[in-house]
Design a protein around this motif. Structure first.
Motif, PDB file in Angstrom:
ATOM      1  N   SER A 144       0.739  -1.023   0.004  1.00 45.67           N
ATOM      2  CA  SER A 144      -0.003  -0.157  -0.066  1.00 45.67           C
ATOM      3  C   SER A 144       0.736   1.313  -0.089  1.00 45.67           C
ATOM      4  O   SER A 144       2.045   1.210   0.221  1.00 45.67           O
ATOM      5  CB  SER A 144      -1.009  -0.169   1.416  1.00 45.67           C
ATOM      6  OG  SER A 144      -0.125   0.127   2.302  1.00 45.67           O
ATOM      7  N   GLN A 145       0.154   2.330  -0.462  1.00 47.74           N
ATOM      8  CA  GLN A 145       0.895   3.792  -0.361  1.00 47.74           C
ATOM      9  C   GLN A 145       2.130   3.661  -1.190  1.00 47.74           C
ATOM     10  O   GLN A 145       3.164   4.198  -0.870  1.00 47.74           O
ATOM     11  CB  GLN A 145       1.162   4.042   1.044  1.00 47.74           C
ATOM     12  CG  GLN A 145      -0.039   4.181   1.962  1.00 47.74           C
ATOM     13  CD  GLN A 145       0.271   4.615   3.381  1.00 47.74           C
ATOM     14  OE1 GLN A 145       1.135   5.825   3.511  1.00 47.74           O
ATOM     15  NE2 GLN A 145      -0.117   3.650   4.464  1.00 47.74           N
ATOM     16  N   SER A 182      -4.443   2.344  -1.606  1.00 46.53           N
ATOM     17  CA  SER A 182      -3.633   3.610  -1.772  1.00 46.53           C
ATOM     18  C   SER A 182      -2.647   3.514  -2.847  1.00 46.53           C
ATOM     19  O   SER A 182      -1.516   4.076  -2.577  1.00 46.53           O
ATOM     20  CB  SER A 182      -3.313   4.041  -0.434  1.00 46.53           C
ATOM     21  OG  SER A 182      -4.196   4.174   0.464  1.00 46.53           O
ATOM     22  N   ASN A 211      -9.028   2.772  -1.665  1.00 45.30           N
ATOM     23  CA  ASN A 211      -8.244   4.024  -2.019  1.00 45.30           C
ATOM     24  C   ASN A 211      -7.569   3.895  -3.259  1.00 45.30           C
ATOM     25  O   ASN A 211      -6.361   4.069  -3.281  1.00 45.30           O
ATOM     26  CB  ASN A 211      -7.323   4.347  -0.882  1.00 45.30           C
ATOM     27  CG  ASN A 211      -7.972   5.170   0.175  1.00 45.30           C
ATOM     28  OD1 ASN A 211      -9.242   5.460   0.024  1.00 45.30           O
ATOM     29  ND2 ASN A 211      -7.563   4.887   1.444  1.00 45.30           N
ATOM     30  N   ASP A 252     -13.545   3.763   2.546  1.00 44.21           N
ATOM     31  CA  ASP A 252     -12.605   3.818   1.820  1.00 44.21           C
ATOM     32  C   ASP A 252     -12.564   3.527   0.510  1.00 44.21           C
ATOM     33  O   ASP A 252     -11.546   3.715  -0.233  1.00 44.21           O
ATOM     34  CB  ASP A 252     -11.338   3.632   2.677  1.00 44.21           C
ATOM     35  CG  ASP A 252     -11.202   4.080   3.856  1.00 44.21           C
ATOM     36  OD1 ASP A 252     -11.334   5.466   3.900  1.00 44.21           O
ATOM     37  OD2 ASP A 252     -10.649   3.512   4.949  1.00 44.21           O
TER      38      ASP A 252
END
Length: 503
Positions: free
Chosen positions: A173-174, A201, A227, A257
Motif C-alpha cells: 500500500s501507499q 492507496s 483508495n 474508503d
C-alpha cells in the motif's frame, strides 16, 4: 647556583609552519573510522540476548562484525540508502527478523539476501524504493511477512516475488503501483500460502473483476484494494457489495474508503457503496442459487473466510451427510459437497458448518434440480412449434373437408347413381370415422358418424349430412350458388373448433 624565583623555565618549542601543514595533510588523507562501521554493543547498538538494535544511530552503512547467533536485527530510522550484496559476508542462519524501515533506501542488490535465507520477517517500508527487479527476493524461501508500504514503487517485475513459497502477508500500500498483481492470487500462479495482499492507496484504475469473483473467500477476505482511482461501474459495486454481504474483513473494515470516479468530464469521486442509490442505481446483490439438471454431478463449495477449517454438511430435512461416502452426497477432501447423480428430491437448502480454533462459520447453499436432463425437449420453442403445426394441420383438414367431399344433392352430375351408391359417398367423407357398406338407408347408421360442425348449422349447409334428402334438393334449387358460398364461409369460421357433434 640555584635559579631565582623570578627566572622561568623555557616552554615547549613552537611548531614550524611546515610541520603544521604536514599534520593537516595527514588528517585529510587518513579518514576517521565511519560511524557504525563496526558493531559496538556499548556505543553503537543495543545488544539484548539474540536481539541487536541499532535504531536511530545515524548509521550510513550496516555495521560489520554482526554476531552469528543474532535472531533480530533492527536498523530502522537510519540513513542506509543502499543495501549492497556485501553488507554481510557471513551466513546468518539464525537471523529471522530484519528491519530496515525509514532509511531512505533507493537501491537493493539482487544478491542482498543470499546470506540471510532463513528470514521470516522483512521490513522495507517507508523508504524511497522505486522498482522491484526480477528475482530480487528469490533466496527468501522461508519468508512469511514482507512490508513494502510507503515507498515510491511504480514498477514491479512479474518475477519479483518468485521463490516466496511461504509468504503469507504482502504489504504494497501507499505506493505508485498502477497494475494489479493478479499473478499473486490467481489459480495456478498464485503464492499458495498468501492470505493477505494489500495494494490499497495506489494508482490502480482497472481490476480484473471476473477473476476476483472466482477467488476463494479466504483470499478475498485479506485482499485490500481500497483508495484506488477505480472507474465507477455496477460490476465493481456488485463485487464489493458481495464481499460486504459475506462479512469479509477487507470490505467491512474499510467500507467508507472504497471510492470510484463517475464517468464524465467532471471526474467526480464517490463512495462505491453509494452506487446502488443516488448515482448509478445498481441492483441489490443477492446470493446466486445452485441449479442442476437431472443426472448431473453437482459440487457445492463451502467457501469460508478462513483457510483450513473442518467442514461438515447437513442436507435438506436436517439430515447429516456421513463421511463414509456410501450416499449420493459425498464430502470431498477440500470440504466441498458432491451430489451425483442429481435428482429432483435433492433440491433444498444445504448447510455447511466450518469450525476452527478461532472461528465458527455457517454457510447456506440453496439447490434446485430440474426434473429433466440438459438439452431435452423442455423448450418453449418446441411447444410453440408443435402448436403451429397442429393449427396448420387443422386448416388443411377443414379445407379438404370443404372442397373434396363428394356432392350428395340432386344438382350434381352423378345424381343418376343409385341411392345406395350415393349413401356410400356420404360415408367416404374425409372426416368420417367408420366407413361402412351396410344398409345405408337406416338412419341409425348415420347417427354413428362424427363431423366438426355447429349444431345450429345442421340444416342447409353444403357438405353436411342431412337426414332428409328431399329437403336438400329443394333448398339447393332455391338457393343455388349463393347458399353454397355462404355455407363455405360459415364452415371456415369453425376451423379451430374441436368439439365433435354426433349427427
Amino acid at each position: 647556583m640555584p635559579l631565582s624565583s623570578t627566572e622561568q623555565q623555557p616552554g615547549p618549542t613552537p611548531l614550524s609552519p611546515a610541520t603544521v601543514c604536514l599534520l593537516l595533510s595527514l588528517t585529510i588523507v587518513i579518514p576517521w573510522p565511519a560511524a557504525g562501521s563496526t558493531l559496538n554493543c556499548h556505543m553503537t547498538c543495543i545488544c539484548a540476548s539474540n536481539i541487536v538494535s541499532c535504531s536511530k544511530m545515524n548509521l550510513t552503512t550496516v555495521p560489520t562484525g554482526l554476531p552469528k547467533y543474532m535472531a533480530v536485527l533492527d536498523l530502522s530510522f537510519n540513513s542506509i540508502t543502499r543495501l549492497r550484496a556485501e553488507w554481510t559476508t557471513v551466513k546468518l542462519s539464525n537471523l529471522h527478523n530484519l528491519q530496515l524501515s525509514h532509511n531512505g533506501l533507493t537501491f537493493i542488490s539482487t544478491e542482498a539476501f543470499v546470506y540471510v535465507t532463513c528470514l521470516h520477517y522483512l521490513d522495507l517500508s517507508s523508504n524511497a524504493l522505486q522498482q522491484l527487479d526480477e528475482l530480487i527476493f528469490e533466496p527468501l524461501g522461508q519468508l512469511e511477512v514482507l512490508l513494502l508500504y510507503n515507498n515510491h514503487i511504480s514498477q514491479i517485475d512479474r518475477s519479483a516475488f518468485t521463490g516466496l513459497n511461504n509468504l503469507q502477508k504482502l504489504y504494497l500500500s501507499q505506493n505508485q503501483v498502477s497494475r494489479f498483481p493478479l499473478e499473486l492470487v490467481k489459480e495456478k500462479t498464485r503464492l499458495e500460502n498468501l492470505s493477505l495482499l494489500d495494494v490499497s492507496s495506489n494508482r490502480i484504475k482497472v481490476i480484473p473483476l471476473q477473476d476476483l469473483k472466482t477467488l476463494p473467500a479466504w483470499i478475498k477476505n485479506g485482499l485490500y484494494i481500497h483508495n484506488n482511482p477505480f472507474a465507477c461501474s455496477c460490476e465493481l459495486y456488485n463485487l464489493l457489495a458481495h464481499w460486504h454481504f459475506r462479512q469479509l474483513t477487507s470490505a467491512i473494515d474499510f467500507k467508507d474508503d472504497y471510492t470510484c470516479i463517475l464517468p464524465g468530464p467532471q471526474k467526480t469521486m464517490v463512495r462505491v457503496f453509494d452506487l446502488s442509490g443516488n448515482y448509478m442505481n445498481c441492483s441489490t446483490v443477492k446470493e446466486v442459487d445452485e441449479e442442476a439438471y437431472l443426472g448431473q454431478t453437482l459440487v457445492l463449495s463451502c467457501d469460508t473466510r478462513h483457510r483450513d477449517m473442518f467442514k461438515t454438511w447437513v442436507r435438506p430435512g436436517n439430515v447429516a451427510v456421513s463421511l463414509d461416502g456410501n450416499q449420493s452426497a459425498v464430502v470431498l477432501p477440500d470440504g466441498s459437497l458432491q451430489i451425483r447423480p442429481a435428482r429432483p428430491e435433492d433440491s433444498g437448502t444445504y448447510i455447511c458448518y466450518a469450525v476452527s480454533q478461532a472461528l465458527n462459520e455457517t454457510l447456506y447453499v440453496s439447490v434446485k434440480v430440474h426434473n429433466f436432463t440438459m438439452g431435452s425437449g423442455h423448450d418453449p420453442m418446441n411447444t410453440a412449434y408443435t402448436t403451429l403445426v397442429g393449427c396448420l394441420a387443422s386448416v388443411v383438414l377443414v379445407l379438404m373437408y370443404l372442397y373434396l367431399t363428394p356432392c350428395r344433392c340432386s344438382c350434381c352430375p352423378d345424381r343418376s347413381r343409385d341411392k345406395g351408391h350415393n349413401d356410400d359417398s356420404i360415408h367416404s367423407s374425409v372426416l368420417s370415422t367408420t366407413p361402412t357398406h351396410g344398409d345405408l338407408g337406416n338412419k341409425a347408421g348415420l347417427a354413428r358418424h362424427v363431423a366438426f360442425i355447429d349444431p345450429k348449422e345442421l340444416q342447409g349447409q353444403n357438405g353436411k349430412v342431412s337426414p332428409n334428402m328431399e329437403e336438400c334438393q329443394e333448398q339447393d334449387v332455391q338457393r343455388g350458388r349463393r347458399q353454397r358460398k355462404k355455407s363455405d364461409s360459415d364452415s371456415i369460421s369453425s376451423i379451430c373448433s374441436d368439439t365433435p357433434i354426433v349427427v
